[in-house]
Design an enzyme around this catalytic site. Structure first.
Site, PDB file in Angstrom:
ATOM      1  N   ARG A  37       0.785  -1.235   0.000  1.00 39.23           N
ATOM      2  CA  ARG A  37       0.000   0.000   0.000  1.00 39.23           C
ATOM      3  C   ARG A  37       0.817   1.285   0.000  1.00 39.23           C
ATOM      4  NH1 ARG A  37      -4.872   0.147   4.060  1.00 39.23           N
ATOM      5  NH2 ARG A  37      -3.182   0.397   5.532  1.00 39.23           N
ATOM      6  N   ASP A  38       2.141   1.219  -0.112  1.00 38.04           N
ATOM      7  CA  ASP A  38       2.945   2.445  -0.188  1.00 38.04           C
ATOM      8  C   ASP A  38       4.225   2.215  -0.996  1.00 38.04           C
ATOM      9  OD1 ASP A  38       3.388   5.164   0.260  1.00 38.04           O
ATOM     10  OD2 ASP A  38       4.369   4.847   2.192  1.00 38.04           O
ATOM     11  N   ILE A  39       4.075   1.596  -2.160  1.00 35.57           N
ATOM     12  CA  ILE A  39       5.227   1.401  -3.049  1.00 35.57           C
ATOM     13  C   ILE A  39       5.583   2.757  -3.645  1.00 35.57           C
ATOM     14  CG2 ILE A  39       6.009   0.322  -5.202  1.00 35.57           C
ATOM     15  CD1 ILE A  39       5.794  -1.655  -2.858  1.00 35.57           C
ATOM     16  N   THR A  78       1.251   7.449  -0.219  1.00 30.61           N
ATOM     17  CA  THR A  78       1.943   8.615  -0.757  1.00 30.61           C
ATOM     18  C   THR A  78       1.213   9.061  -2.021  1.00 30.61           C
ATOM     19  OG1 THR A  78       3.998   7.788   0.174  1.00 30.61           O
ATOM     20  CG2 THR A  78       4.176   9.470  -1.556  1.00 30.61           C
TER      21      THR A  78
END
Length: 176
Positions: A37-39, A78
């Site tokens: 969920r935050d690559i 992000t």
């Protein structure tokens, strides 16, 4: 992040090598039910041998326990790398990570994110409504097959994306 900041963009071979390692890492994570969920570039570490490590699983979730884990109205991730469904607070699955991987690959190839805006609200609006330009429109040496993969990863609707990291890995290996 430092590599992109210092070089601006990577050549096609380097971007493909990183994307292939990222797809392999996501395949392992998704295989055990973990969605990152935050690559983003800041969560990808390259060691001195060029081996990619995916870092910061702080907001990762187990795919089968997805519903109800994030407070209503709270957006986690992000903005520049978030898929539309994450922005709108809809449930996310492995395809959210694949969208983010597409955004990272786009930036590796072009030196810029697929969608840019001055503020977060404007960025969210543009991610939800605008299609990114093909990477080859900014960098002519990007092959058509890689353009196709990147744009499919960045599809607005999860059903229109490459569905699994294993499939992404196969497609990237066929290009490389």
């Amino acid at each position: 992040r430092d590599l992109l900041d210092s070089r601006g963009r990577l050549d096609v071979a380097a971007a493909l090598a990183l994307a292939t390692q990222l797809a392999d890492s996501l395949n392992v994570a998704h295989g055990v039910g973990v969605i990152h969920r935050d690559i983003k570039p800041q969560n990808l570490l390259l060691d001195q041998d060029g081996v990619l490590k995916v870092m910061d699983f702080g907001i990762a979730r187990l795919s089968e326990r997805q519903a109800g884990l994030t407070e209503a109205g709270l957006i986690i991730g992000t903005p520049a790398y978030m898929p539309p469904e994450q922005i709108t607070g809809e449930p996310v699955d492995q395809r959210a990570d694949l969208y983010s991987a597409g955004a990272v690959l786009y930036e590796c190839l072009t030196g810029r994110p697929p969608i840019e805006a001055q503020g977060v609200v404007s960025l969210f609006a543009r991610v939800l409504t605008e299609e990114p330009k093909a990477p080859s429109s900014l960098v002519p040496d990007v092959p058509a097959a890689l353009d196709e993969v990147v744009l499919q990863l960045l599809a607005k609707h999860p059903d229109d994306r490459i569905q699994h990291a294993a499939a992404l890995l196969e497609r990237l290996q066929a290009i490389g």
